[in-house]
Motif scaffolding. Structure first.
Motif, mmCIF file in Angstrom:
data_model
loop_
_atom_site.group_PDB
_atom_site.id
_atom_site.type_symbol
_atom_site.label_atom_id
_atom_site.label_comp_id
_atom_site.label_asym_id
_atom_site.label_seq_id
_atom_site.Cartn_x
_atom_site.Cartn_y
_atom_site.Cartn_z
ATOM 1 N N THR A 8 0.836 -1.201 0.000
ATOM 2 C CA THR A 8 0.000 0.000 0.000
ATOM 3 C C THR A 8 0.871 1.252 0.000
ATOM 4 O OG1 THR A 8 -1.729 -1.201 1.165
ATOM 5 C CG2 THR A 8 -1.873 1.195 1.190
ATOM 6 N N TRP A 9 1.959 1.238 0.762
ATOM 7 C CA TRP A 9 2.902 2.363 0.730
ATOM 8 C C TRP A 9 3.479 2.520 -0.672
ATOM 9 C CZ3 TRP A 9 3.172 6.470 3.289
ATOM 10 C CH2 TRP A 9 2.910 6.515 4.650
ATOM 11 N N TRP A 10 3.812 1.409 -1.296
ATOM 12 C CA TRP A 10 4.376 1.445 -2.644
ATOM 13 C C TRP A 10 3.404 2.161 -3.590
ATOM 14 C CZ3 TRP A 10 8.737 1.244 -5.073
ATOM 15 C CH2 TRP A 10 8.760 1.005 -6.432
ATOM 16 N N ILE A 11 2.136 1.830 -3.507
ATOM 17 C CA ILE A 11 1.130 2.462 -4.358
ATOM 18 C C ILE A 11 1.020 3.951 -4.047
ATOM 19 C CG2 ILE A 11 -1.366 2.573 -4.832
ATOM 20 C CD1 ILE A 11 -1.348 -0.525 -4.464
ATOM 21 N N HIS A 12 0.987 4.313 -2.774
ATOM 22 C CA HIS A 12 0.884 5.718 -2.387
ATOM 23 C C HIS A 12 2.078 6.520 -2.921
ATOM 24 C CE1 HIS A 12 -2.395 4.688 0.250
ATOM 25 N NE2 HIS A 12 -2.441 5.903 0.766
ATOM 26 N N ILE A 13 3.265 6.025 -2.671
ATOM 27 C CA ILE A 13 4.473 6.774 -3.051
ATOM 28 C C ILE A 13 4.621 6.856 -4.564
ATOM 29 C CG2 ILE A 13 7.008 6.744 -2.958
ATOM 30 C CD1 ILE A 13 6.655 5.615 -0.068
ATOM 31 N N THR A 14 4.401 5.751 -5.255
ATOM 32 C CA THR A 14 4.546 5.796 -6.715
ATOM 33 C C THR A 14 3.460 6.665 -7.358
ATOM 34 O OG1 THR A 14 3.337 3.701 -6.960
ATOM 35 C CG2 THR A 14 5.755 3.595 -6.935
ATOM 36 N N SER A 15 2.286 6.726 -6.757
ATOM 37 C CA SER A 15 1.238 7.599 -7.290
ATOM 38 C C SER A 15 1.649 9.065 -7.191
ATOM 39 C CB SER A 15 -0.080 7.384 -6.541
ATOM 40 O OG SER A 15 -0.584 6.098 -6.781
ATOM 41 N N VAL A 16 2.242 9.440 -6.065
ATOM 42 C CA VAL A 16 2.722 10.818 -5.902
ATOM 43 C C VAL A 16 3.838 11.097 -6.917
ATOM 44 C CG1 VAL A 16 3.963 12.381 -4.347
ATOM 45 C CG2 VAL A 16 2.022 11.060 -3.496
ATOM 46 N N LEU A 17 4.758 10.164 -7.065
ATOM 47 C CA LEU A 17 5.854 10.351 -8.026
ATOM 48 C C LEU A 17 5.336 10.425 -9.466
ATOM 49 C CD1 LEU A 17 8.564 8.006 -6.474
ATOM 50 C CD2 LEU A 17 8.468 10.513 -6.398
ATOM 51 N N GLU A 18 4.344 9.609 -9.790
ATOM 52 C CA GLU A 18 3.747 9.663 -11.131
ATOM 53 C C GLU A 18 3.072 11.006 -11.372
ATOM 54 O OE1 GLU A 18 2.508 5.006 -11.955
ATOM 55 O OE2 GLU A 18 1.115 6.328 -10.903
ATOM 56 N N TRP A 19 2.405 11.526 -10.356
ATOM 57 C CA TRP A 19 1.713 12.804 -10.504
ATOM 58 C C TRP A 19 2.728 13.933 -10.715
ATOM 59 C CZ3 TRP A 19 -3.097 12.824 -11.795
ATOM 60 C CH2 TRP A 19 -3.861 13.984 -11.727
ATOM 61 N N ILE A 20 3.832 13.897 -9.973
ATOM 62 C CA ILE A 20 4.894 14.899 -10.158
ATOM 63 C C ILE A 20 5.458 14.793 -11.576
ATOM 64 C CG2 ILE A 20 7.236 15.558 -9.460
ATOM 65 C CD1 ILE A 20 6.419 14.674 -6.586
ATOM 66 N N THR A 21 5.706 13.578 -12.028
ATOM 67 C CA THR A 21 6.219 13.366 -13.387
ATOM 68 C C THR A 21 5.237 13.895 -14.425
ATOM 69 O OG1 THR A 21 7.411 11.402 -12.643
ATOM 70 C CG2 THR A 21 7.039 11.612 -15.013
ATOM 71 N N ALA A 22 3.959 13.647 -14.218
ATOM 72 C CA ALA A 22 2.943 14.135 -15.162
ATOM 73 C C ALA A 22 2.928 15.661 -15.215
ATOM 74 C CB ALA A 22 1.569 13.604 -14.771
ATOM 75 N N ILE A 23 3.056 16.320 -14.065
ATOM 76 C CA ILE A 23 3.090 17.785 -14.041
ATOM 77 C C ILE A 23 4.281 18.300 -14.840
ATOM 78 C CG2 ILE A 23 3.433 19.801 -12.560
ATOM 79 C CD1 ILE A 23 1.774 18.312 -10.410
ATOM 80 N N VAL A 24 5.436 17.690 -14.627
ATOM 81 C CA VAL A 24 6.647 18.101 -15.348
ATOM 82 C C VAL A 24 6.468 17.872 -16.854
ATOM 83 C CG1 VAL A 24 9.092 17.572 -15.711
ATOM 84 C CG2 VAL A 24 8.182 17.776 -13.382
ATOM 85 N N LEU A 25 5.945 16.721 -17.237
ATOM 86 C CA LEU A 25 5.776 16.414 -18.664
ATOM 87 C C LEU A 25 4.759 17.334 -19.334
ATOM 88 C CD1 LEU A 25 5.925 12.514 -18.608
ATOM 89 C CD2 LEU A 25 7.685 14.117 -19.411
ATOM 90 N N VAL A 26 3.678 17.656 -18.634
ATOM 91 C CA VAL A 26 2.684 18.578 -19.200
ATOM 92 C C VAL A 26 3.300 19.967 -19.358
ATOM 93 C CG1 VAL A 26 0.489 19.760 -18.731
ATOM 94 C CG2 VAL A 26 0.663 17.288 -18.432
ATOM 95 N N THR A 27 4.112 20.384 -18.389
ATOM 96 C CA THR A 27 4.791 21.677 -18.481
ATOM 97 C C THR A 27 5.747 21.696 -19.673
ATOM 98 O OG1 THR A 27 4.629 21.975 -16.098
ATOM 99 C CG2 THR A 27 6.249 23.326 -17.250
ATOM 100 N N LEU A 28 6.507 20.619 -19.855
ATOM 101 C CA LEU A 28 7.420 20.539 -21.001
ATOM 102 C C LEU A 28 6.659 20.543 -22.319
ATOM 103 C CD1 LEU A 28 9.999 17.913 -19.671
ATOM 104 C CD2 LEU A 28 10.329 20.390 -19.943
ATOM 105 N N LEU A 29 5.525 19.870 -22.357
ATOM 106 C CA LEU A 29 4.688 19.871 -23.556
ATOM 107 C C LEU A 29 4.212 21.291 -23.867
ATOM 108 C CD1 LEU A 29 3.034 18.214 -25.715
ATOM 109 C CD2 LEU A 29 1.169 18.266 -24.041
#
Length: 96
Positions: A8-29
């Motif tokens: 469950t921690w793995w899911i929580h942490i990776t979800s936060v990291l994925e969301w940060i990555t998505a923000i960065v990628l949308v900004t780069l786009l």
């Protein structure tokens, strides 16, 4: 309340990291395409990210009653974040 399991921690942490990555990628786009509407989408993603971080923080300290305000903060930020994301998505629609 109980401490979260490792999966469950793995899911929580990776979800936060994925969301940060998505923000960065949308900004780069947005920068690459020169379309400011995409920047609004990246900005609109921030309340949902902070909401997730509030939930993780509450769980990190084993869900104490003294930090229950984090649950209220998380719920409020989820509401605001969903509204922001809807508004940003609306801006991405082609002009009619």
């Amino acid at each position: 309340m109980h401490v979260l399991s490792l999966p469950t921690w793995w899911i929580h942490i990776t979800s936060v990291l994925e969301w940060i990555t998505a923000i960065v990628l949308v900004t780069l786009l947005a920068e690459r395409r020169g379309e400011g509407e995409w920047r609004w989408l990246a900005l609109a993603m921030i309340p949902a990210l902070v909401s997730a971080m509030a939930a993780c923080t509450w769980h990190l300290f084993d869900n104490p009653a003294s930090l229950e305000w984090l649950v209220t903060l998380q719920a409020g930020l989820t509401l605001v974040g969903n509204g922001c994301l809807a508004a940003a998505a609306w801006r991405l629609l082609p002009a009619r």
